[in-house]
Design an enzyme around this catalytic site. Sequence first.
Site, PDB file in Angstrom:
ATOM      1  N   ASP A  13      15.719 -27.233 -25.429  1.00 11.35           N
ATOM      2  CA  ASP A  13      17.175 -27.127 -25.350  1.00 11.35           C
ATOM      3  C   ASP A  13      17.712 -27.389 -23.946  1.00 11.35           C
ATOM      4  O   ASP A  13      18.706 -26.799 -23.519  1.00 11.35           O
ATOM      5  CB  ASP A  13      17.649 -25.742 -25.862  1.00 11.35           C
ATOM      6  CG  ASP A  13      17.119 -25.465 -27.250  1.00 11.35           C
ATOM      7  OD1 ASP A  13      17.054 -26.411 -28.055  1.00 11.35           O
ATOM      8  OD2 ASP A  13      16.756 -24.311 -27.525  1.00 11.35           O
ATOM      9  N   LYS A  16      18.105 -32.756 -23.949  1.00  5.76           N
ATOM     10  CA  LYS A  16      17.400 -34.043 -24.130  1.00  5.76           C
ATOM     11  C   LYS A  16      18.234 -35.013 -24.968  1.00  5.76           C
ATOM     12  O   LYS A  16      18.277 -36.210 -24.688  1.00  5.76           O
ATOM     13  CB  LYS A  16      16.040 -33.811 -24.822  1.00  5.76           C
ATOM     14  CG  LYS A  16      15.088 -32.965 -23.999  1.00  5.76           C
ATOM     15  CD  LYS A  16      13.794 -32.672 -24.752  1.00  5.76           C
ATOM     16  CE  LYS A  16      13.954 -31.756 -25.931  1.00  5.76           C
ATOM     17  NZ  LYS A  16      14.292 -30.356 -25.622  1.00  5.76           N
ATOM     18  N   LYS A  18      21.478 -35.271 -25.249  1.00  5.94           N
ATOM     19  CA  LYS A  18      22.554 -35.879 -24.466  1.00  5.94           C
ATOM     20  C   LYS A  18      21.994 -36.918 -23.496  1.00  5.94           C
ATOM     21  O   LYS A  18      22.593 -37.974 -23.288  1.00  5.94           O
ATOM     22  CB  LYS A  18      23.325 -34.801 -23.688  1.00  5.94           C
ATOM     23  CG  LYS A  18      24.487 -35.419 -22.939  1.00  5.94           C
ATOM     24  CD  LYS A  18      25.165 -34.492 -21.958  1.00  5.94           C
ATOM     25  CE  LYS A  18      25.896 -35.360 -20.947  1.00  5.94           C
ATOM     26  NZ  LYS A  18      26.579 -34.596 -19.915  1.00  5.94           N
ATOM     27  N   GLY A  40      16.469 -29.323 -32.342  1.00  3.89           N
ATOM     28  CA  GLY A  40      17.907 -29.403 -32.576  1.00  3.89           C
ATOM     29  C   GLY A  40      18.557 -29.976 -31.343  1.00  3.89           C
ATOM     30  O   GLY A  40      18.464 -29.394 -30.267  1.00  3.89           O
ATOM     31  N   HIS A  41      19.144 -31.155 -31.491  1.00  2.00           N
ATOM     32  CA  HIS A  41      19.780 -31.803 -30.351  1.00  2.00           C
ATOM     33  C   HIS A  41      21.271 -31.944 -30.637  1.00  2.00           C
ATOM     34  O   HIS A  41      21.648 -32.515 -31.651  1.00  2.00           O
ATOM     35  CB  HIS A  41      19.207 -33.200 -30.114  1.00  2.00           C
ATOM     36  CG  HIS A  41      17.705 -33.229 -30.022  1.00  2.00           C
ATOM     37  ND1 HIS A  41      17.006 -32.491 -29.099  1.00  2.00           N
ATOM     38  CD2 HIS A  41      16.780 -33.893 -30.743  1.00  2.00           C
ATOM     39  CE1 HIS A  41      15.704 -32.705 -29.261  1.00  2.00           C
ATOM     40  NE2 HIS A  41      15.540 -33.548 -30.261  1.00  2.00           N
ATOM     41  N   GLN A 223      11.071 -30.392 -28.502  1.00  2.00           N
ATOM     42  CA  GLN A 223      10.538 -29.231 -27.776  1.00  2.00           C
ATOM     43  C   GLN A 223      10.374 -29.568 -26.280  1.00  2.00           C
ATOM     44  O   GLN A 223      11.125 -30.374 -25.774  1.00  2.00           O
ATOM     45  CB  GLN A 223       9.219 -28.726 -28.390  1.00  2.00           C
ATOM     46  CG  GLN A 223       9.402 -28.185 -29.797  1.00  2.00           C
ATOM     47  CD  GLN A 223       9.568 -29.284 -30.835  1.00  2.00           C
ATOM     48  OE1 GLN A 223       8.763 -30.193 -30.927  1.00  2.00           O
ATOM     49  NE2 GLN A 223      10.608 -29.216 -31.634  1.00  2.00           N
ATOM     50  N   GLY A 301      20.470 -20.982 -35.068  1.00  2.00           N
ATOM     51  CA  GLY A 301      21.638 -20.176 -34.694  1.00  2.00           C
ATOM     52  C   GLY A 301      21.278 -18.917 -33.916  1.00  2.00           C
ATOM     53  O   GLY A 301      22.149 -18.110 -33.585  1.00  2.00           O
ATOM     54  N   PRO A 303      20.579 -16.390 -30.879  1.00  2.00           N
ATOM     55  CA  PRO A 303      20.979 -16.373 -29.462  1.00  2.00           C
ATOM     56  C   PRO A 303      19.762 -16.727 -28.612  1.00  2.00           C
ATOM     57  O   PRO A 303      18.673 -16.212 -28.860  1.00  2.00           O
ATOM     58  CB  PRO A 303      21.412 -14.933 -29.205  1.00  2.00           C
ATOM     59  CG  PRO A 303      21.300 -14.199 -30.486  1.00  2.00           C
ATOM     60  CD  PRO A 303      20.661 -15.085 -31.521  1.00  2.00           C
ATOM     61  N   LYS A 330      23.737 -29.065 -17.094  1.00  2.00           N
ATOM     62  CA  LYS A 330      24.490 -27.820 -17.187  1.00  2.00           C
ATOM     63  C   LYS A 330      24.751 -27.166 -15.826  1.00  2.00           C
ATOM     64  O   LYS A 330      24.869 -25.935 -15.744  1.00  2.00           O
ATOM     65  CB  LYS A 330      23.808 -26.838 -18.153  1.00  2.00           C
ATOM     66  CG  LYS A 330      23.585 -27.475 -19.526  1.00  2.00           C
ATOM     67  CD  LYS A 330      23.228 -26.506 -20.613  1.00  2.00           C
ATOM     68  CE  LYS A 330      24.446 -25.913 -21.257  1.00  2.00           C
ATOM     69  NZ  LYS A 330      24.171 -25.203 -22.515  1.00  2.00           N
ATOM     70  N   GLY A 412      24.144 -33.329 -14.953  1.00  2.00           N
ATOM     71  CA  GLY A 412      25.091 -33.100 -16.049  1.00  2.00           C
ATOM     72  C   GLY A 412      26.138 -32.083 -15.634  1.00  2.00           C
ATOM     73  O   GLY A 412      25.813 -31.033 -15.088  1.00  2.00           O
TER      74      GLY A 412
HETATM   75  P1  GDP Z   1      17.998 -30.497 -26.604  1.00  2.00           P
HETATM   76  O1  GDP Z   1      17.307 -29.798 -27.726  1.00  2.00           O
HETATM   77  O2  GDP Z   1      17.161 -30.607 -25.374  1.00  2.00           O
HETATM   78  O3  GDP Z   1      18.563 -31.841 -27.020  1.00  2.00           O
HETATM   79  O4  GDP Z   1      19.240 -29.588 -26.201  1.00  2.00           O
HETATM   80  P2  GDP Z   1      20.290 -28.853 -27.188  1.00  2.00           P
HETATM   81  O5  GDP Z   1      21.203 -29.878 -27.743  1.00  2.00           O
HETATM   82  O6  GDP Z   1      19.585 -27.952 -28.134  1.00  2.00           O
HETATM   83  O7  GDP Z   1      21.052 -27.895 -26.167  1.00  2.00           O
HETATM   84  C1  GDP Z   1      21.714 -28.402 -25.053  1.00  2.00           C
HETATM   85  C2  GDP Z   1      23.223 -28.054 -25.156  1.00  2.00           C
HETATM   86  O8  GDP Z   1      23.830 -28.261 -23.905  1.00  2.00           O
HETATM   87  C3  GDP Z   1      23.990 -28.931 -26.132  1.00  2.00           C
HETATM   88  O9  GDP Z   1      24.969 -28.139 -26.754  1.00  2.00           O
HETATM   89  C4  GDP Z   1      24.637 -29.993 -25.247  1.00  2.00           C
HETATM   90  O10 GDP Z   1      25.854 -30.483 -25.774  1.00  2.00           O
HETATM   91  C5  GDP Z   1      24.885 -29.211 -23.996  1.00  2.00           C
HETATM   92  N1  GDP Z   1      24.833 -29.964 -22.724  1.00  2.00           N
HETATM   93  C6  GDP Z   1      23.964 -30.950 -22.360  1.00  2.00           C
HETATM   94  N2  GDP Z   1      24.165 -31.295 -21.062  1.00  2.00           N
HETATM   95  C7  GDP Z   1      25.180 -30.500 -20.607  1.00  2.00           C
HETATM   96  C8  GDP Z   1      25.812 -30.348 -19.332  1.00  2.00           C
HETATM   97  O11 GDP Z   1      25.502 -31.007 -18.340  1.00  2.00           O
HETATM   98  N3  GDP Z   1      26.814 -29.391 -19.254  1.00  2.00           N
HETATM   99  C9  GDP Z   1      27.182 -28.623 -20.323  1.00  2.00           C
HETATM  100  N4  GDP Z   1      28.137 -27.712 -20.151  1.00  2.00           N
HETATM  101  N5  GDP Z   1      26.581 -28.732 -21.523  1.00  2.00           N
HETATM  102  C10 GDP Z   1      25.593 -29.650 -21.664  1.00  2.00           C
HETATM  103  P1  IMO Z   2      14.344 -28.776 -29.065  1.00  2.00           P
HETATM  104  O1  IMO Z   2      13.753 -30.123 -29.379  1.00  2.00           O
HETATM  105  C1  IMO Z   2      13.647 -24.494 -28.425  1.00  2.00           C
HETATM  106  C2  IMO Z   2      10.202 -22.739 -30.515  1.00  2.00           C
HETATM  107  C3  IMO Z   2      10.489 -21.719 -31.594  1.00  2.00           C
HETATM  108  C4  IMO Z   2       9.259 -20.831 -31.455  1.00  2.00           C
HETATM  109  C5  IMO Z   2       8.151 -21.846 -31.136  1.00  2.00           C
HETATM  110  C6  IMO Z   2       7.332 -22.265 -32.345  1.00  2.00           C
HETATM  111  O2  IMO Z   2      15.699 -28.557 -29.638  1.00  2.00           O
HETATM  112  O3  IMO Z   2      14.241 -28.480 -27.607  1.00  2.00           O
HETATM  113  P2  IMO Z   2       7.844 -23.837 -34.428  1.00  2.00           P
HETATM  114  O4  IMO Z   2       8.877 -23.712 -35.516  1.00  2.00           O
HETATM  115  O5  IMO Z   2       7.933 -25.096 -33.645  1.00  2.00           O
HETATM  116  O6  IMO Z   2       6.456 -23.568 -34.935  1.00  2.00           O
HETATM  117  O7  IMO Z   2       8.190 -22.613 -33.429  1.00  2.00           O
HETATM  118  O8  IMO Z   2       8.806 -22.988 -30.596  1.00  2.00           O
HETATM  119  N1  IMO Z   2      10.899 -24.045 -30.683  1.00  2.00           N
HETATM  120  C7  IMO Z   2      11.944 -24.436 -29.943  1.00  2.00           C
HETATM  121  N2  IMO Z   2      12.642 -23.793 -28.997  1.00  2.00           N
HETATM  122  N3  IMO Z   2      13.945 -25.772 -28.722  1.00  2.00           N
HETATM  123  C8  IMO Z   2      13.230 -26.450 -29.652  1.00  2.00           C
HETATM  124  O9  IMO Z   2      13.397 -27.762 -29.898  1.00  2.00           O
HETATM  125  C9  IMO Z   2      12.205 -25.774 -30.350  1.00  2.00           C
HETATM  126  N4  IMO Z   2      11.329 -26.120 -31.322  1.00  2.00           N
HETATM  127  C10 IMO Z   2      10.525 -25.060 -31.506  1.00  2.00           C
HETATM  128  O10 IMO Z   2      11.672 -21.011 -31.332  1.00  2.00           O
HETATM  129  O11 IMO Z   2       9.378 -19.983 -30.336  1.00  2.00           O
HETATM  130 MG    MG Z   3      17.571 -28.144 -28.943  1.00  2.00          MG
END
Ligand code: GDP
Ligand code: IMO
Ligand code: MG
Length: 430
Positions: A13, A16, A18, A40-41, A223, A301, A303, A330, A412
């Site tokens: 998270d 990636k 973005k 989840g992206h 991940q 979902g 936290p 961020k 970012g």
């Molecule tokens: P990923 O799994 O690595 O693709 O990341 P996620 O999408 O799960 O979580 C990253 C969150 O941060 C998303 O809601 C993006 O829209 C948001 N985001 C990415 N870059 C920035 C940034 O530079 N600033 C802010 N405020 N939000 C960002």
């Molecule tokens: P992105 O690509 C954050 C975490 C789960 C758990 C562990 C194992 O959005 O960064 P799994 O279901 O893969 O066997 O769970 O890995 N996890 C993530 N945490 N971002 C992810 O993906 C994740 N994918 C798995 O919360 O701790």
């Molecule tokens: Mg994610």
Amino acid sequence: MPVIVLVGAQWGDEGKGKATDLLGDRLDYVVKFNGGNNAGHTVVIEGEKYALHLLPSGILSPGVVPVIGNGVVIDLNVLFQEIDGLESRGIDTSRLRISANAHVIPSYNRSLDKVSERYLGARRIGTTGRGIGPTYADKMNRVGVRIQDLFDESILRQKVEAALSFKNQILAKIYNRQAVKPDDVVNELLSYVERLRPYVGDTALELSEALDAGKVVLCEAGQATLLDVDHGTYPFVTSSNATAGGACTGSGIPPTRIDRVVAVLKAFTSRVGEGPFPTELHDKFGDHLREVGQEYGTTTGRPRRIGWLDLVMARYAQRINGVTDFVLTKLDNYDDLDEIPVCVAYEVNGVRHDEMPISQSDFHHAVPIYETMPGWKQSIMGARSFDDLPKEAQDFVVFVEERIRARISVVGVGPARDQVIERHSVLSGA
Ligand code: GDP
Ligand code: IMO
Ligand code: MG
């Protein structure tokens, strides 16, 4: 022509999706090489929010061919839900390619993921419950079902029966669940065959030919480094290789073709699920960052757990992945803070560690050593060049860059596609 690998530097998270989207119009192919719909992206384009799980983030860029590589595990129901969802919003998904060697997540592995977590109780991993672990275990155990098996009904039946011959024993005798009927699994999988057919091919060959023709390929990790099954905080990890090496095995692109490795590093740290987390915050700063950063799981979902930036971990990510460029995301989430502690080393039983401790027990007991940087107390979301940033924010970026053994090429400053500062080209090294 260049192959760029994009990985997460922390526990996922980092942003990636973005980062991939930002590069979208400069890429020809985006390959997802590991994981499945545990990812989840979130990508924000012109105020529209897209949540992607199984499809590579490159699907949102009209010129990109998105590829699901052999290293991915696919829940076919989720795949078609995601395709339908994007199509209904006017996104063309017809270019998608899927490796015939990718594995399928059968329904019994979703059940096993959930019941085994419940069974573990306090020792649970905190998985996403999507069947990821059991499906990779089947792959290694050589009882997995691959995409190509769906095109030969009798082979598919044999494989499902072989897997269920012992999995049903586990479900019934250990977890007290009903046995699964092989016919039900086979029929469900066969129901996808005709829709699946046009997407499926020898993606390793297609990518090799694309590279020979001078195309630009980005391999996008799900991940992140500390969730990697070999290099992460085992056993609190996912079940695939999310580090740069996984890009080769998970796509069929050989190491000699990789030119650059980009790691996405969030300006603070988050983690979902269980496991050690030295800089974790249980105070108002953690709550503040969770709220301003909207740090709730895109997939479940939940936290997210929040902590300060950890440079020991970032240096480790640089070393394990061979990072050439960092994308620092961020930074804007620090806009309101008076000061920003950054972890530069750990203390374990009175000994200073500048590198990740070798044993997991030591990592569990690591106490962060912080240096504190002044905040800038103003919004940086409108900054589009490094010079637009207040001095304190510039100093923060330079402070981090000097300690992570690679340059910070992109910063970012907000979730939208254009809310970035590009200092260097991550594609060319210029
Ligand atoms: P990923 O799994 O690595 O693709 O990341 P996620 O999408 O799960 O979580 C990253 C969150 O941060 C998303 O809601 C993006 O829209 C948001 N985001 C990415 N870059 C920035 C940034 O530079 N600033 C802010 N405020 N939000 C960002
Ligand atoms: P992105 O690509 C954050 C975490 C789960 C758990 C562990 C194992 O959005 O960064 P799994 O279901 O893969 O066997 O769970 O890995 N996890 C993530 N945490 N971002 C992810 O993906 C994740 N994918 C798995 O919360 O701790
Ligand atoms: Mg994610």
